[in-house]
Scaffold this motif. Structure first.
Motif, mmCIF file in Angstrom:
data_model
loop_
_atom_site.group_PDB
_atom_site.id
_atom_site.type_symbol
_atom_site.label_atom_id
_atom_site.label_comp_id
_atom_site.label_asym_id
_atom_site.label_seq_id
_atom_site.Cartn_x
_atom_site.Cartn_y
_atom_site.Cartn_z
ATOM 1 N N ILE A 191 0.827 -1.195 0.000
ATOM 2 C CA ILE A 191 0.000 0.000 0.000
ATOM 3 C C ILE A 191 0.870 1.256 0.000
ATOM 4 N N HIS A 192 1.947 1.225 0.788
ATOM 5 C CA HIS A 192 2.843 2.381 0.855
ATOM 6 C C HIS A 192 3.502 2.641 -0.503
ATOM 7 N N ASP A 193 3.849 1.587 -1.201
ATOM 8 C CA ASP A 193 4.449 1.742 -2.533
ATOM 9 C C ASP A 193 3.466 2.389 -3.498
ATOM 10 N N PHE A 194 2.205 1.981 -3.394
ATOM 11 C CA PHE A 194 1.185 2.570 -4.272
ATOM 12 C C PHE A 194 0.962 4.041 -3.937
ATOM 13 N N VAL A 195 0.887 4.346 -2.635
ATOM 14 C CA VAL A 195 0.667 5.727 -2.204
ATOM 15 C C VAL A 195 1.839 6.615 -2.604
ATOM 16 N N SER A 196 3.033 6.044 -2.642
ATOM 17 C CA SER A 196 4.235 6.811 -2.990
ATOM 18 C C SER A 196 4.495 6.860 -4.488
ATOM 19 N N SER A 197 3.656 6.222 -5.269
ATOM 20 C CA SER A 197 3.884 6.160 -6.714
ATOM 21 C C SER A 197 3.631 7.512 -7.371
ATOM 22 N N ARG A 198 4.251 7.716 -8.521
ATOM 23 C CA ARG A 198 4.129 8.976 -9.237
ATOM 24 C C ARG A 198 2.682 9.257 -9.659
ATOM 25 N N ILE A 199 2.028 8.238 -10.195
ATOM 26 C CA ILE A 199 0.660 8.429 -10.690
ATOM 27 C C ILE A 199 -0.280 8.820 -9.562
ATOM 28 N N PHE A 200 -0.155 8.128 -8.425
ATOM 29 C CA PHE A 200 -1.056 8.416 -7.305
ATOM 30 C C PHE A 200 -0.835 9.826 -6.773
ATOM 31 N N LEU A 201 0.429 10.226 -6.614
ATOM 32 C CA LEU A 201 0.712 11.548 -6.051
ATOM 33 C C LEU A 201 0.308 12.663 -7.005
ATOM 34 N N LEU A 202 0.473 12.450 -8.299
ATOM 35 C CA LEU A 202 0.004 13.430 -9.268
ATOM 36 C C LEU A 202 -1.516 13.565 -9.211
ATOM 37 N N ALA A 203 -2.189 12.416 -9.175
ATOM 38 C CA ALA A 203 -3.650 12.421 -9.105
ATOM 39 C C ALA A 203 -4.136 13.043 -7.800
ATOM 40 N N LEU A 204 -3.432 12.750 -6.703
ATOM 41 C CA LEU A 204 -3.812 13.301 -5.401
ATOM 42 C C LEU A 204 -3.684 14.819 -5.395
ATOM 43 N N GLU A 235 9.897 14.544 -5.996
ATOM 44 C CA GLU A 235 10.417 13.800 -7.142
ATOM 45 C C GLU A 235 9.284 13.280 -8.022
ATOM 46 N N ALA A 236 8.211 12.841 -7.399
ATOM 47 C CA ALA A 236 7.091 12.268 -8.149
ATOM 48 C C ALA A 236 6.289 13.335 -8.891
ATOM 49 N N THR A 237 6.330 14.564 -8.401
ATOM 50 C CA THR A 237 5.513 15.628 -9.003
ATOM 51 C C THR A 237 6.374 16.656 -9.743
ATOM 52 N N GLU A 238 7.510 16.223 -10.271
ATOM 53 C CA GLU A 238 8.375 17.121 -11.037
ATOM 54 C C GLU A 238 7.660 17.695 -12.256
ATOM 55 N N LEU A 239 6.671 16.970 -12.747
ATOM 56 C CA LEU A 239 5.919 17.443 -13.908
ATOM 57 C C LEU A 239 5.286 18.798 -13.627
#
Length: 202
Positions: free
Chosen positions: A2-15, A61-65
């Protein structure tokens, strides 16, 4: 897992997008100045990331976009200025005076207050570019030894504060020339959020 999913780029961008969209919806429904979308989304993101145990470094890092898009938006403002070139020429003197005086007062007041309160030069350097858009403020503050994290927070806070206060401080009736001056004044003190107010006035 679950932590890996929450820390993923797609999830953090969507969040991040989801928090802002929710903030906009709340503000449009309530029209309460303190419930500004940026303020709500920042508070929500900090709370959710802390609860999920996601470090800021991982989030950044995940939201560099978004950082890339932010920098591109600054460049895109040049096109908006070109569209208003006739208005800029007509109000060239007032714009020049506003930019010069606003810059001197903005920087001078912050530096003066910092020294009166006994803070060191690092804090003064970090707070001086408070009215500049975030990417430029961070780039400017680094050579002078300022702390980028402090600068970023202050720039965002000033922008949010100006967005909350300015609509209520603007006179209800004034000539177009005065509107342009008011818009540029607000834009000078709270750059990114102020540009929208300036465009409505000008």
């Amino acid at each position: 897992m679950i932590h890996d999913f929450v820390s993923s780029r797609i999830f953090l961008l969507a969040l991040t997008v989801g928090c802002y969209v929710a903030g906009v919806a709340v503000y449009r429904r309530t029209r309460i100045a303190l419930l500004h979308p940026v303020l709500l989304s920042v508070v929500a993101l900090i709370s959710l990331l802390h609860a999920a145990g996601v470090e800021y470094g991982s989030y950044a890092e995940a939201t560099e976009l978004f950082s890339l898009l932010l920098n591109m938006s600054v460049v895109a403002l040049g096109y908006l200025l070109w569209e208003q070139v006739e208005m800029l020429r007509a109000h060239a003197l007032s714009i020049l005076v506003t930019v010069v005086v606003g810059s001197l007062v903005g920087i001078g007041s912050v530096v003066g207050i910092v020294y009166i309160m006994g803070a060191d030069e690092i804090i003064a350097a970090s707070l001086a570019p408070k009215s500049v858009t975030a990417p430029i403020a961070v780039a400017v503050v680094e050579p002078f030894g300022g702390i980028k994290a402090i600068t970023s927070v202050v720039v965002i806070a000033v922008g949010i504060f100006g967005s909350i206060i300015a609509p209520h401080a603007r006179p209800s009736r004034h000539r177009r020339s005065r509107s342009a001056g008011a818009g540029h004044g607000v834009g000078r003190t709270r750059y990114r959020h102020g540009t929208r107010y300036r465009d409505r006035c000008g």
